[in-house]
Design a protein around this motif. Structure first.
Motif, short mmCIF file in Angstrom:
data_model
loop_
_atom_site.label_atom_id
_atom_site.label_comp_id
_atom_site.label_asym_id
_atom_site.label_seq_id
_atom_site.Cartn_x
_atom_site.Cartn_y
_atom_site.Cartn_z
N ASN A 111 -83.75 -7.13 65.96
CA ASN A 111 -83.06 -7.98 66.81
C ASN A 111 -84.15 -8.77 67.75
N LEU A 112 -85.50 -8.03 67.60
CA LEU A 112 -86.56 -9.02 68.29
C LEU A 112 -86.94 -10.04 67.60
N GLU A 113 -87.67 -11.22 68.04
CA GLU A 113 -88.46 -12.17 67.48
C GLU A 113 -89.66 -11.48 67.24
N PRO A 114 -90.36 -11.76 66.07
CA PRO A 114 -91.47 -10.98 65.58
C PRO A 114 -92.54 -11.11 66.76
N TYR A 115 -92.82 -11.90 67.81
CA TYR A 115 -93.93 -11.91 68.60
C TYR A 115 -93.36 -10.67 69.65
N GLU A 164 -77.15 -14.21 67.15
CA GLU A 164 -78.16 -13.02 66.83
C GLU A 164 -78.98 -13.17 65.55
N ASN A 165 -80.22 -12.75 65.70
CA ASN A 165 -81.10 -12.59 64.62
C ASN A 165 -81.41 -11.32 64.29
N SER A 166 -81.24 -10.68 63.02
CA SER A 166 -81.77 -9.47 62.69
C SER A 166 -82.79 -9.76 61.47
N TYR A 167 -83.99 -9.52 61.82
CA TYR A 167 -84.98 -9.39 60.94
C TYR A 167 -85.40 -8.57 59.94
N LYS A 168 -85.53 -8.68 58.79
CA LYS A 168 -85.88 -7.73 57.73
C LYS A 168 -87.20 -7.86 57.14
N TYR A 169 -87.85 -6.58 57.10
CA TYR A 169 -89.18 -6.49 56.83
C TYR A 169 -89.60 -5.79 55.50
#
Ligand code: AVI
Length: 322
Positions: A169-173, A283-288
């Motif tokens: 939920n955090l921006e990559p930076y 919301e953003n939910s980043y997937k790695y």
């Protein structure tokens, strides 16, 4: 959006508590691409809805991560013979914590860090009762800022614990900054055990954020209901629809609230215009992919030690060493 309305919104912010819900909504809706930060989902109703989400068939992350802690607990513990303290960033994942505490009899201290004092007390009491030999050291703090540990934790081996793919939920930076702070907290030789959702087919991802039961839709729309309850806003909830999209370029699920018609919404003295189809990004939910996450960890000067995944390879748990 009329510029004068936006200017009025910024004027109305004068005197509003900085960082609070009103401040965030007035600022966010005055932006050219309207948004409200996802941390405001979690009022009482939103937290209860999130609990319901974690039990949905479509929402695989919670179940998949739990299976990893239960199935590989002993293996994880075997990598950590020197660890004495488990430092949890954000309490409230009681089942996952219990699985780890059971797997790690070498632990002498459990230190949950949480911004909610109420959550901390509840969690600390329940765990003290079930693990009487464990020293429970609640730390009332915002883990997004640097956290100073109490003396008794300074000289012992520490494992930070951050499950649930909350890092997504955090921006990559921001994720990078967060990891660097965790590294400062655990110190040289300390570890981080972190759960991170993986990239996968769009259908599975979108279904997890747009479940057939409509619980995630209710969770998203609760933001507007909350604004009506707390900010004297007049959102017509039937005039907005939940939307979950996978943005493959950015590797993230995005949640939006889409205006179903041209309409105006008042919040106190401010008025916000919506065109038909315009959205509020909530919301953003980043997937790695595993390689991507290990790279992020290295950028924060953590060394990846081991990775575990569930049987369907949907979710990953990483052990990192500082
Ligand atoms: C809390 N966080 C990791 C959840 C996620 O999957 O990004 C929040 C959530 N939003 C919709 N469903 C769950």
């Amino acid at each position: 959006v009329m510029l004068k309305d936006r200017a009025a919104a910024f004027e109305a912010i004068d005197g509003v508590e900085e960082g609070g819900f009103r401040d965030a909504v007035l600022r966010g809706l005055a932006l050219p691409h309207k948004m409200i930060p996802s941390r405001f989902f979690y009022d009482e109703r939103g937290s209860a809805l999130f609990e319901d989400i974690t039990r949905l068939e479509a929402y695989y992350p919670t179940r998949s991560e739990m299976a990893i802690f239960e199935g590989h607990g002993a293996d994880i513990a075997a990598h950590l013979p020197e660890t004495r303290a488990l430092v949890e960033f954000g309490s409230g994942s009681s089942l996952k914590i219990r699985a780890m505490l059971k797997a790690m009899p070498q632990l002498t201290h459990y230190a949950p860090i949480d911004i909610s004092g109420e959550m901390l007390t509840r969690e600390a009491q329940a765990l003290s009762a079930d693990f009487p030999d464990l020293e429970v050291v609640p730390i009332h703090a915002d883990f997004m800022s640097p956290v100073e540990l109490p003396k008794e934790l300074r000289e012992i081996g520490k494992l930070a614990f951050f499950p649930g793919s909350t890092i997504g939920n955090l921006e990559p930076y921001e994720a990078l900054e967060f990891l660097a702070r965790v590294r400062d907290t655990v110190g040289t030789g300390g570890h981080l055990l972190i759960g991170v959702d993986r990239k996968k087919d769009t259908e599975t991802l979108v279904r997890a954020y747009d479940d057939p039961e409509g619980v995630t839709a209710a969770f998203n729309l609760n933001l507007l209901a909350r604004a009506n309850r707390e900010l004297e806003a007049d959102f017509d909830l039937s005039g907005f629809a939940h939307e979950a999209r996978y943005n493959a370029d950015r590797g993230r699920i995005e949640m939006h609230l889409k205006s179903l018609k041209e309409q105006a919404v008042s919040i106190g003295a401010c008025r916000f215009d919506f065109t038909e189809g315009e959205t509020i990004h909530t919301e953003n939910s980043y997937k790695y992919a595993p390689d991507e996450f290990r790279l992020l960890a290295r950028a924060a000067r953590f060394e990846p030690v081991a990775t575990w995944t569930d049987a369907n390879e949907r979710f990953a748990v990483y052990l990192l060493q500082s």
